[in-house]
Design an enzyme around this catalytic site. Sequence first.
Site, short mmCIF file in Angstrom:
data_model
loop_
_atom_site.label_atom_id
_atom_site.label_comp_id
_atom_site.label_asym_id
_atom_site.label_seq_id
_atom_site.Cartn_x
_atom_site.Cartn_y
_atom_site.Cartn_z
N SER A 42 0.83 -1.20 0.15
CA SER A 42 -0.06 -0.09 -0.25
C SER A 42 1.16 1.34 -0.10
O SER A 42 2.20 1.70 0.65
CB SER A 42 -1.07 0.12 1.41
N GLY A 45 4.42 2.55 0.42
CA GLY A 45 5.32 0.77 0.32
C GLY A 45 5.89 0.43 -1.13
O GLY A 45 6.07 0.15 -1.61
N LEU A 87 3.22 -6.93 11.82
CA LEU A 87 3.78 -6.73 12.79
C LEU A 87 3.40 -6.50 14.62
O LEU A 87 4.12 -6.74 15.19
CB LEU A 87 4.33 -5.56 12.83
N ASN A 113 9.12 0.18 6.73
CA ASN A 113 8.02 0.85 6.08
C ASN A 113 6.73 1.42 6.76
O ASN A 113 5.97 2.21 6.43
CB ASN A 113 7.57 1.00 4.76
N TYR A 183 -2.80 8.81 25.91
CA TYR A 183 -3.00 8.42 24.48
C TYR A 183 -4.07 9.49 24.32
O TYR A 183 -5.15 10.24 24.70
CB TYR A 183 -3.74 7.07 24.52
#
Length: 306
Positions: A42, A45, A87, A113, A183
């Site tokens: 995408s 990348g 990941l 990336n 957050y």
Amino acid sequence: MSLTALFRRSGPSGFGYSSTAEQVSRGLDLTGKTFLLTGANSGLGLETLRVLILRGATVLAMARSEAKARQACKRFGKRAIPMVCELSDPSAVRACVENVKAMGVTLDAIIANAGVMALPECETNHGIERHFFTNHIGHFILVNGLLDQLAENGRVVMVSSSAHRKVPEGGIQFDALDGKGWYSPWFGYGHSKLANMLFAKHLAKGFEGTERVSISVHPGVIKTNLIRHMSWWVNPVMGFVNLFIFKSAAEGAATQVFAATHPDATKFNGEFLSDCDVVQPTEYGRDAEMAERLWEKSQKIISALP
Ligand SMILES: NC(=O)c1ccc[n+]([C@@H]2O[C@H](COP(=O)([O-])OP(=O)(O)OC[C@H]3O[C@@H](n4cnc5c(N)ncnc54)[C@H](OP(=O)(O)O)[C@@H]3O)[C@@H](O)[C@H]2O)c1
């Protein structure tokens, strides 16, 4: 090319805001070289994959699923090798490391990336805030796991962001990596991008005295699928603003392709690049002690993961 590009000059590298990945790699013959690229299916990348293949390279093109990796690679022939790397799942990243090792390849560069941005709610993964876990910890396991495969003059390129500026007071929140108390979608993203930068910086310290280099980059602002977690109206608004301000994917992929392939980029070990030239990160981004502490903390985290 956006209107902004008309007012920007090239920097000392000879490239600038509107340089494309094709332009920064023009004349380079990457035949026989092997690159590992995460998030190959995408946005930046996919463009990075296209241009590396165009220049003759072999690319281990990582995506979260086999179907996505195959789809990304299918128009690029045999030198685009689809591989799976989720990941956010440590065991999947370790499996990916083993798969690459089993191929017996030497990596000329690892381009980290892949990334996730602006998750609306604070989510955790193994007790760690999800941007930090995916963007930093996932890549930390991957890159460190493959350092033995990195060529003697190999490069590590961490795709960070100017968003590394948008972090809570104190920078990396070592005592609240679960995101509690600080957050917000942008803090979550910026915090992880600061971690990408500090990781590249500390790795660079270890590379001193060798031919290896570790570089972090800001690609620019580009309308990609990165906005998938943002409100519905962001897409049309960005589409409009895109005409004036943002880079195209071809321009956005330029700095990471430059860092990973261009002979001139070897002098940038430990630096942060934008538009193919060195820019100053924030004070936190230059903080070697924070980088070292992050490294130690990340090692501790991954040693406790299943
Ligand atoms: N676009 C910008 O303006 C901008 C600006 C500064 C920095 N960056 C950085 O540039 C990099 C590329 O972003 P992009 O703009 O090209 O966005 P993109 O089109 O959304 O691409 C992101 C890639 O990361 C992958 N990814 C997300 N979560 C993952 C996970 N858990 N495991 C493995 N892969 C995962 C995505 O896979 P799926 O498609 O399967 O989700 C996708 O391939 C990111 O690191 C981003 O932070 C982008």
